[in-house]
Write an enzyme that holds these catalytic residues in place. Structure first.
Site, PDB file in Angstrom:
ATOM      1  N   PRO A  86       7.901  11.159   1.296  1.00 21.93           N
ATOM      2  CA  PRO A  86       8.695  11.852   2.330  1.00 21.93           C
ATOM      3  C   PRO A  86       8.208  13.061   2.780  1.00 21.93           C
ATOM      4  O   PRO A  86       8.460  13.233   3.952  1.00 21.93           O
ATOM      5  CB  PRO A  86       9.791  12.196   1.254  1.00 21.93           C
ATOM      6  CG  PRO A  86       9.652  11.326  -0.213  1.00 21.93           C
ATOM      7  CD  PRO A  86       8.300  10.759  -0.205  1.00 21.93           C
ATOM      8  N   ILE A  95       7.349   1.883   2.588  1.00 17.42           N
ATOM      9  CA  ILE A  95       6.343   1.032   2.312  1.00 17.42           C
ATOM     10  C   ILE A  95       6.488  -0.266   2.611  1.00 17.42           C
ATOM     11  O   ILE A  95       7.349  -1.032   2.246  1.00 17.42           O
ATOM     12  CB  ILE A  95       6.097   1.298   0.666  1.00 17.42           C
ATOM     13  CG1 ILE A  95       6.132   2.765   0.615  1.00 17.42           C
ATOM     14  CG2 ILE A  95       4.877   0.252   0.348  1.00 17.42           C
ATOM     15  CD1 ILE A  95       4.739   3.369   1.019  1.00 17.42           C
ATOM     16  N   GLY A 143      13.238  -7.421  34.850  1.00 15.06           N
ATOM     17  CA  GLY A 143      14.184  -6.937  35.466  1.00 15.06           C
ATOM     18  C   GLY A 143      15.445  -6.797  34.342  1.00 15.06           C
ATOM     19  O   GLY A 143      15.228  -6.506  33.276  1.00 15.06           O
ATOM     20  N   GLY A 144      16.454  -7.124  34.935  1.00 17.43           N
ATOM     21  CA  GLY A 144      17.915  -7.090  34.168  1.00 17.43           C
ATOM     22  C   GLY A 144      17.633  -7.899  32.928  1.00 17.43           C
ATOM     23  O   GLY A 144      18.019  -7.508  31.818  1.00 17.43           O
ATOM     24  N   GLU A 199      -0.538   2.914  10.165  1.00 12.33           N
ATOM     25  CA  GLU A 199      -1.814   2.975   9.943  1.00 12.33           C
ATOM     26  C   GLU A 199      -2.637   4.111  10.651  1.00 12.33           C
ATOM     27  O   GLU A 199      -3.758   3.962  10.883  1.00 12.33           O
ATOM     28  CB  GLU A 199      -2.613   1.599   9.939  1.00 12.33           C
ATOM     29  CG  GLU A 199      -1.820   0.462   9.078  1.00 12.33           C
ATOM     30  CD  GLU A 199      -2.610  -0.696   8.463  1.00 12.33           C
ATOM     31  OE1 GLU A 199      -3.909  -0.758   8.773  1.00 12.33           O
ATOM     32  OE2 GLU A 199      -1.876  -1.639   8.403  1.00 12.33           O
ATOM     33  N   PHE A 247       0.853  -1.108   0.126  1.00 10.68           N
ATOM     34  CA  PHE A 247       0.135   0.057  -0.052  1.00 10.68           C
ATOM     35  C   PHE A 247       1.103   1.356   0.012  1.00 10.68           C
ATOM     36  O   PHE A 247       1.452   1.713   0.925  1.00 10.68           O
ATOM     37  CB  PHE A 247      -0.810  -0.095   1.297  1.00 10.68           C
ATOM     38  CG  PHE A 247      -1.815   1.016   1.382  1.00 10.68           C
ATOM     39  CD1 PHE A 247      -3.114   1.137   0.830  1.00 10.68           C
ATOM     40  CD2 PHE A 247      -1.739   2.055   2.511  1.00 10.68           C
ATOM     41  CE1 PHE A 247      -4.076   1.894   0.770  1.00 10.68           C
ATOM     42  CE2 PHE A 247      -2.660   3.035   2.716  1.00 10.68           C
ATOM     43  CZ  PHE A 247      -3.687   2.952   1.979  1.00 10.68           C
ATOM     44  N   GLY A 300       2.548  12.290   5.197  1.00 12.41           N
ATOM     45  CA  GLY A 300       2.537  11.190   6.258  1.00 12.41           C
ATOM     46  C   GLY A 300       1.253  11.076   6.888  1.00 12.41           C
ATOM     47  O   GLY A 300       0.075  10.765   6.182  1.00 12.41           O
TER      48      GLY A 300
HETATM   49  N1  COS Z   1     -14.119   6.481   4.762  1.00 15.58           N
HETATM   50  C1  COS Z   1     -14.770   7.109   3.799  1.00 15.58           C
HETATM   51  N2  COS Z   1     -14.566   8.464   3.459  1.00 15.58           N
HETATM   52  C2  COS Z   1     -13.792   9.184   4.204  1.00 15.58           C
HETATM   53  C3  COS Z   1     -13.337   8.712   5.472  1.00 15.58           C
HETATM   54  C4  COS Z   1     -13.397   7.399   5.695  1.00 15.58           C
HETATM   55  N3  COS Z   1     -13.007   6.875   6.805  1.00 15.58           N
HETATM   56  N4  COS Z   1     -12.471   9.550   6.167  1.00 15.58           N
HETATM   57  C5  COS Z   1     -12.472  10.865   5.432  1.00 15.58           C
HETATM   58  N5  COS Z   1     -13.649  10.520   4.215  1.00 15.58           N
HETATM   59  C6  COS Z   1     -13.890  11.225   3.062  1.00 15.58           C
HETATM   60  C7  COS Z   1     -14.491  12.752   3.801  1.00 15.58           C
HETATM   61  O1  COS Z   1     -15.939  12.337   3.917  1.00 15.58           O
HETATM   62  C8  COS Z   1     -14.418  13.715   2.625  1.00 15.58           C
HETATM   63  O2  COS Z   1     -15.058  13.328   1.590  1.00 15.58           O
HETATM   64  P1  COS Z   1     -16.109  14.804   1.044  1.00 15.58           P
HETATM   65  O3  COS Z   1     -15.035  15.760   0.421  1.00 15.58           O
HETATM   66  O4  COS Z   1     -16.581  14.033  -0.150  1.00 15.58           O
HETATM   67  O5  COS Z   1     -16.854  15.522   2.069  1.00 15.58           O
HETATM   68  C9  COS Z   1     -12.959  13.371   2.064  1.00 15.58           C
HETATM   69  O6  COS Z   1     -12.536  11.871   2.451  1.00 15.58           O
HETATM   70  C10 COS Z   1     -11.995  14.313   2.822  1.00 15.58           C
HETATM   71  O7  COS Z   1     -11.833  13.994   4.343  1.00 15.58           O
HETATM   72  P2  COS Z   1     -11.437  14.810   5.490  1.00 15.58           P
HETATM   73  O8  COS Z   1     -11.679  16.497   5.018  1.00 15.58           O
HETATM   74  O9  COS Z   1     -11.820  14.334   6.616  1.00 15.58           O
HETATM   75  O10 COS Z   1      -9.798  14.798   5.190  1.00 15.58           O
HETATM   76  P3  COS Z   1      -8.423  15.426   5.916  1.00 15.58           P
HETATM   77  O11 COS Z   1      -7.451  15.884   5.062  1.00 15.58           O
HETATM   78  O12 COS Z   1      -9.065  16.103   7.024  1.00 15.58           O
HETATM   79  O13 COS Z   1      -8.036  13.835   6.620  1.00 15.58           O
HETATM   80  C11 COS Z   1      -7.358  12.312   7.957  1.00 15.58           C
HETATM   81  C12 COS Z   1      -8.151  13.246   7.460  1.00 15.58           C
HETATM   82  C13 COS Z   1      -6.449  13.058   9.164  1.00 15.58           C
HETATM   83  C14 COS Z   1      -8.207  11.247   9.071  1.00 15.58           C
HETATM   84  C15 COS Z   1      -6.528  11.501   7.294  1.00 15.58           C
HETATM   85  O14 COS Z   1      -5.542  12.366   6.451  1.00 15.58           O
HETATM   86  C16 COS Z   1      -5.846  10.382   7.792  1.00 15.58           C
HETATM   87  O15 COS Z   1      -6.439   9.275   8.184  1.00 15.58           O
HETATM   88  N6  COS Z   1      -4.555  10.446   7.808  1.00 15.58           N
HETATM   89  C17 COS Z   1      -3.582   9.436   8.543  1.00 15.58           C
HETATM   90  C18 COS Z   1      -3.300   8.565   7.354  1.00 15.58           C
HETATM   91  C19 COS Z   1      -2.530   7.329   7.877  1.00 15.58           C
HETATM   92  O16 COS Z   1      -3.118   6.369   8.356  1.00 15.58           O
HETATM   93  N7  COS Z   1      -1.106   7.235   7.499  1.00 15.58           N
HETATM   94  C20 COS Z   1      -0.668   6.147   7.568  1.00 15.58           C
HETATM   95  C21 COS Z   1       0.227   5.508   6.653  1.00 15.58           C
HETATM   96  S1  COS Z   1      -0.780   4.439   5.774  1.00 15.58           S
HETATM   97  S2  COS Z   1       0.005   2.737   6.309  1.00 15.58           S
END
Ligand code: COS
Length: 389
Positions: free
Chosen positions: A127, A156, A340-341, A364, A122, A130
């Protein structure tokens, strides 16, 4: 579809045996060699572990989320590098296609992901991107019946072994946020795709991460997941909602194993003329660990069942991931302390599992991102209740 009780019990018993007889005895070797032995990977394939979550029509076990969690409670008991070998195929490396792919994409990839012939990976993190996943910078420019991908993906998981990448890239440079992002199923041999040197990590030796670099990487237009541009961010979020429950279940398994380890040590180790298990200051650590692991187990099961019933459990999955990953960190720390140790010495597993567990609070979605997801939804609900929306 749910398994009948007998099949479920048999499957769990088989996995429990596999973990005890095959995985746990090989933990030190895997950590030392930074690789999972081929024969164990073969046994994982034969047990169907790569296809836990993939539908039976595609050759997987087709387990629902509750069943997947029950299996992960068992598999999570082994050092997490073992989980990593098959878990991208179960979660983030297959679910983009399983949830949002076209029929052709599912038929092309899911059977080989389910069998473990193909390793799925995935590619969201970059860079400079995140936690702020909507700001993906990698681009995918349409040229006739192809897309040209450019950009770098970072950290990744399983990229060095992967045959298939779910890649989030911006198809619409005019749209800066989530709406401009699309998801692609990119095969490892695509021209212009290279992988970097595997990173040296704090723990989880045997699981590998590296950069994935796209330089005018040409993929056919059919690689666009679901065949529609602009849906990649939502696909990624849905994949992570499920992935977070899987991670939480893995944390429960590891915590329960470390609780067993700390007790096994404490009933044998004697100080001041008696087993250290009899000292109340240690008993507090046992009791806190037991109660917290049980709480996390209950959160995972409740949320999994609700997901299986069709509810949107994004917030609950974030709660479970946050609580379980923090919980396993505390238990890993107590496990070292009880030893412990010896807890600081490599020969005992407490030291390795302490380092291994640290990642659960990061990948995640960090604990802080789970807090953001949970609290944001709470504020929206409160505004709705107050008639402000
Ligand atoms: N399921 C379905 N749709 C979703 C969703 C979910 N869980 N979360 C958000 N969306 C949709 C929203 O509904 C919105 O749609 P509309 O524009 O049609 O209304 C769109 O996606 C954007 O959502 P939002 O504005 O909430 O996005 P943000 O930029 O505020 O980001 C977070 C939200 C912080 C939750 C997101 O960026 C995130 O999860 N970041 C962490 C990423 C991560 O886990 N990285 C780890 C590496 S991958 S292993």
């Amino acid at each position: 579809m749910a398994l009948d009780q007998e099949t479920r019990a048999q499957l769990i018993a088989a996995i429990r045996r596999f973990v005890k007889e095959r995985l746990m005895p090989n933990e030190a070797r895997v950590a030392q060699e930074d690789a999972i032995p081929q024969e164990i990977l073969t046994e994982m394939r034969e047990l169907g572990l790569f296809g836990i979550s993939i539908g039976e029509e595609y050759g997987g076990l087709g387990l629902n989320m509750e069943e997947e969690a029950l299996l992960m409670f068992e598999l999570g008991r082994a050092a997490p590098a073992f989980r990593s070998a098959f878990a991208t195929n179960v979660g983030i490396g297959s679910q983009g296609i399983a949830l949002d792919g076209t029929e052709e994409q599912k038929a092309r990839y899911l059977p080989r992901l389910a069998s473990g012939e193909l390793i799925g990976s995935f590619a969201l993190t970059e860079p400079d991107v995140g936690s702020d996943a909507a700001s993906v910078r990698a681009t995918a420019r349409r040229e006739g019946d192809h897309y040209l991908l450019n950009g770098t993906k970072r950290f990744i998981t399983n990229a060095p072994q992967a045959g298939l990448f779910t890649v989030m890239a911006r198809t619409d440079p005019q749209r800066p946020g989530a709406a401009g992002v699309s998801a692609f199923a990119v095969e490892a041999g695509a021209p212009g795709l290279t992988t970097g040197t595997p990173e040296r990590k704090m723990g989880q030796q045997g699981a590998h991460i590296c950069d994935v670099i796209f330089e005018d990487c040409r993929v056919p237009a059919e690689a666009l997941i679901g065949g529609v541009e602009g849906r990649g961010f939502k696909t990624a979020m849905k994949v992570l909602d499920k992935g977070r429950l899987h991670i939480a279940a893995s944390c429960v398994g590891l915590a329960e194993r470390m609780i067993d380890d700390m007790l096994a040590y404490a009933v044998e180790r004697r100080q001041f003329g008696r087993p250290i298990a009899e000292f109340q200051l240690l008993q507090a650590m046992f009791a806190d660990s037991r109660a917290e692991a049980l709480a996390a187990r209950a959160m995972v099961l409740e949320t999994s069942r609700r997901r299986d019933a069709g509810e949107d459990v994004g917030v609950e999955a974030a709660c479970a991931k946050m609580f379980a990953s923090e919980m396993v960190g505390r238990v890993a720390d107590r496990n070292v302390q009880v030893h412990g140790g010896a807890g600081y010495i490599r020969e005992y597993r407490a030291e390795q599992l302490f380092r291994d567990a640290r990642l659960f609070r990061i990948y995640e979605g960090t604990t802080q991102i789970q807090q953001v997801i949970i609290a944001k939804a709470m504020v929206v609900e409160a505004r709705e209740r107050a008639g402000l929306l």
